[in-house]
Design a protein around this motif. Structure first.
Motif, mmCIF file in Angstrom:
data_model
loop_
_atom_site.group_PDB
_atom_site.id
_atom_site.type_symbol
_atom_site.label_atom_id
_atom_site.label_comp_id
_atom_site.label_asym_id
_atom_site.label_seq_id
_atom_site.Cartn_x
_atom_site.Cartn_y
_atom_site.Cartn_z
ATOM 1 N N GLU A 104 0.839 -1.201 0.000
ATOM 2 C CA GLU A 104 0.000 0.000 0.000
ATOM 3 C C GLU A 104 0.871 1.246 0.000
ATOM 4 O OE1 GLU A 104 -3.148 0.234 2.849
ATOM 5 O OE2 GLU A 104 -3.969 -1.713 2.271
ATOM 6 N N THR A 105 1.947 1.233 0.750
ATOM 7 C CA THR A 105 2.867 2.372 0.792
ATOM 8 C C THR A 105 3.476 2.595 -0.591
ATOM 9 O OG1 THR A 105 3.363 1.888 3.101
ATOM 10 C CG2 THR A 105 4.921 3.310 1.930
ATOM 11 N N MET A 106 3.837 1.528 -1.258
ATOM 12 C CA MET A 106 4.423 1.648 -2.601
ATOM 13 C C MET A 106 3.404 2.211 -3.584
ATOM 14 S SD MET A 106 6.812 -1.734 -2.856
ATOM 15 C CE MET A 106 7.333 -1.336 -4.509
ATOM 16 N N LEU A 110 3.798 5.628 -5.730
ATOM 17 C CA LEU A 110 3.686 5.660 -7.185
ATOM 18 C C LEU A 110 2.598 6.624 -7.654
ATOM 19 C CD1 LEU A 110 4.149 1.859 -7.939
ATOM 20 C CD2 LEU A 110 5.729 3.719 -8.533
ATOM 21 N N LEU A 111 1.519 6.725 -6.907
ATOM 22 C CA LEU A 111 0.444 7.641 -7.275
ATOM 23 C C LEU A 111 0.896 9.097 -7.191
ATOM 24 C CD1 LEU A 111 -2.683 5.949 -5.659
ATOM 25 C CD2 LEU A 111 -2.160 6.180 -8.098
ATOM 26 N N THR A 112 1.824 9.390 -6.286
ATOM 27 C CA THR A 112 2.337 10.767 -6.192
ATOM 28 C C THR A 112 3.258 11.101 -7.354
ATOM 29 O OG1 THR A 112 4.271 10.187 -4.842
ATOM 30 C CG2 THR A 112 2.214 10.750 -3.676
#
Length: 114
Positions: A104-106, A110-112
């Protein structure tokens, strides 16, 4: 630990957490609580607010089987048959990899970048 008569939530949590702790399960109380939530179809707040709630022998039988599996260090998601990942519920079995919190952190990272 086999149950033949009704047991309260409070006693179950105490006994099951100790059982998992004895098996070196680091999250023994939380795991016991999660399994109890599933078995009683109640949210955590309700379970903790009403520790005198009785657990039927049938539910105890299922919980006992699940606790035995967890004491053998089987992942909780496999025992439950589902897990939450990124705000969604997924079916999980030993045939699939269990989603990890780091994933989830990854995804958020990636979304940022997009």
């Amino acid at each position: 630990m086999l149950y033949t008569e009704a047991m309260t939530v409070e006693n179950f949590l105490k006994d099951s957490a100790q059982r998992l702790n004895d098996a070196d399960v680091a999250t023994s109380r939380l795991d016991s609580l999660v399994l109890l939530q599933d078995a009683l179809s109640m949210d955590r707040a309700h379970i903790l607010a009403y520790p005198e709630t009785e657990i039927s022998p049938e539910a105890q039988y299922v919980l006992n089987s699940q606790l035995e599996r967890r004491a053998q260090h089987e992942p909780l998601a496999y025992i439950r048959g589902h897990t939450e990942f990124y705000g969604r519920e997924f079916e999980v079995s030993p045939a699939v990899l269990e989603p990890r919190p780091e994933s989830e952190t990854m995804i958020e990272l990636l979304l940022t970048r997009t």
